[in-house]
Enzyme design. Structure first.
Site, mmCIF file in Angstrom:
data_model
loop_
_atom_site.group_PDB
_atom_site.id
_atom_site.type_symbol
_atom_site.label_atom_id
_atom_site.label_comp_id
_atom_site.label_asym_id
_atom_site.label_seq_id
_atom_site.Cartn_x
_atom_site.Cartn_y
_atom_site.Cartn_z
ATOM 1 N N HIS A 194 0.750 -1.419 0.073
ATOM 2 C CA HIS A 194 0.074 -0.033 -0.025
ATOM 3 C C HIS A 194 0.757 0.965 -0.196
ATOM 4 O O HIS A 194 0.455 2.310 -0.872
ATOM 5 C CB HIS A 194 -0.920 0.082 1.094
ATOM 6 C CG HIS A 194 -1.931 1.445 1.585
ATOM 7 N ND1 HIS A 194 -2.792 1.166 0.393
ATOM 8 C CD2 HIS A 194 -1.707 2.498 2.193
ATOM 9 C CE1 HIS A 194 -3.319 2.303 0.580
ATOM 10 N NE2 HIS A 194 -3.017 2.641 1.229
ATOM 11 N N LYS A 221 -10.579 11.585 -3.389
ATOM 12 C CA LYS A 221 -11.826 10.754 -2.440
ATOM 13 C C LYS A 221 -10.884 10.600 -0.754
ATOM 14 O O LYS A 221 -10.116 11.230 -0.159
ATOM 15 C CB LYS A 221 -11.143 9.122 -2.097
ATOM 16 C CG LYS A 221 -11.707 7.879 -1.394
ATOM 17 C CD LYS A 221 -11.777 6.240 -1.672
ATOM 18 C CE LYS A 221 -10.380 6.323 -0.508
ATOM 19 N NZ LYS A 221 -9.908 4.516 -1.087
HETATM 20 C C1 R5P Z 1 -7.127 2.439 0.064
HETATM 21 O O1 R5P Z 1 -6.777 3.827 0.039
HETATM 22 C C2 R5P Z 1 -6.997 1.095 -0.925
HETATM 23 O O2 R5P Z 1 -6.045 1.645 -2.132
HETATM 24 C C3 R5P Z 1 -7.960 1.007 -0.877
HETATM 25 O O3 R5P Z 1 -7.815 2.343 -1.914
HETATM 26 C C4 R5P Z 1 -9.215 1.100 -0.445
HETATM 27 O O4 R5P Z 1 -8.680 0.103 1.046
HETATM 28 C C5 R5P Z 1 -10.556 0.171 -0.865
HETATM 29 O O5 R5P Z 1 -11.551 -0.775 0.326
HETATM 30 P P1 R5P Z 1 -12.511 -0.420 0.263
HETATM 31 O O6 R5P Z 1 -13.065 -1.750 -0.890
HETATM 32 O O7 R5P Z 1 -13.390 -0.721 1.529
HETATM 33 O O8 R5P Z 1 -13.268 1.091 -0.055
#
Ligand code: R5P
Length: 315
Positions: A146, A207
């Site tokens: 990540h 986001k």
């Molecule tokens: C967060 O920054 C990650 O890159 C993903 O976008 C996130 O963990 C996705 O989580 P979810 O599917 O629960 O929205």
């Protein structure tokens, strides 16, 4: 050279071994009735573990994966150091120390998202787990981590590898997108690399995560009218990020929307939720999941080769 695996990454370990043309040996793993884990290096594998460098493939997810990874590293270290003493007096009780030669390949690094201290008193979990594992191996390979910066001060070399080249080829062949979207700023590097490989348009969203289940995207004009779009992220957990991004794309005229990621966690009914918003869900084999269509073996193999070079070990 040998690839070893425990209970959570067997098929990816086989993919890695076949990419490198090495032997794969699964270790013995089982659970006691109280749920605690047991691991053992089978007698017929001991010679292979001692005679050449080994790559252990194991996920630190879910929590039991962390314990199993530590136990396997402990057992491999003992065998390589020649600490064979056992109560049943089976085999030689000690042997020569054969020296360094243990790499840990972590397809999905659990706890990677707690990579900062957001409030005073929090543990930086990714760093804590990284240090724990680094104390028992000579190098670590992590695939689509990540936020790689969290492992930059480990005492052993870390190879950061990515399955984005294979993910791009898969999308080109099966989806042929006109446009790649990163659903947040964190995925820009990965998603833009996919767009560059496929040679198609790219943009990103901003986001805000309100809580684990609530995502808000800032409105943005995207040139997707009449286009096939693939949203590319490092992981999909609840699917909330992808569903909100897919809504934004549909409202601006996208005719087909696909979701692609390295790590398909798919928690809490995510697949059922996703298929209401997207036309296809594509993930790698880093985790066992129902949308595993992209092999993680080549990405792990690139990381292994990188570490062998940096450590000046010969393959
Ligand atoms: C967060 O920054 C990650 O890159 C993903 O976008 C996130 O963990 C996705 O989580 P979810 O599917 O629960 O929205």
């Amino acid at each position: 050279m040998v690839v070893l695996s425990g209970s959570n990454s067997r098929s990816l370990a086989e993919q890695l071994a076949s990419t490198l043309n090495w032997q794969h040996h699964p270790l013995e793993t089982r659970r006691f009735p109280d749920s605690e884990g047991y691991i053992r290096i089978p007698s017929e594998v001991i010679q292979a573990v001692r005679s050449e460098p080994v790559v252990l493939v194991s996920n630190t997810f879910p929590d039991a994966g962390i314990v199993e990874t530590l136990l396997m590293l402990e057992a491999i270290n003992d065998v390589r150091r020649g600490n064979m003493d056992n109560l049943n007096q089976i085999g030689p009780q000690s042997m020569d120390d054969v020296g360094p030669g243990i790499l840990l390949a972590i397809p999905y690094f659990g706890y990677s998202r707690q990579d900062k201290r957001f409030k005073p008193g929090e543990a930086v979990s990714a760093k804590a787990i990284g240090h724990l594992l680094a104390s028992r191996c000579d190098g670590i390979i992590v695939f689509d981590l990540h936020a790689p910066s969290v492992l930059h001060d480990l005492p052993v070399p870390v190879a950061f590898t990515s399955a984005m080249p294979e993910l791009a080829m898969h999308l080109k062949e099966h989806v042929d997108p006109d446009f790649i979207l990163s659903p947040d700023k964190g995925a820009i590097e990965r998603a833009s690399a996919v767009a560059a490989t496929i040679d198609c348009e790219f943009s990103y969203l901003e986001k805000t995560r309100i809580d684990a289940h609530t995502i808000v995207h800032q409105a943005k004009d995207l040139d997707v009218d009449g286009k096939i779009v693939a949203i590319v992220d490092d992981m999909i957990a609840t699917g909330g990020t992808i569903c909100r991004a897919a809504e934004a794309l549909r409202s601006q005229g996208a005719i087909e929307v696909h979701a692609a990621c390295s790590h398909g966690l798919f928690t809490g009914g995510a697949i059922a939720r996703l298929i209401r918003y997207v036309d296809g869900v594509h993930a790698t084999s880093s985790l066992s999941n129902p949308r595993d269509v992209i092999s993680g073996g080549p990405a792990l193999a690139r990381g292994v080769k990188d570490l062998f070079e940096r450590l000046e070990w010969t393959i």
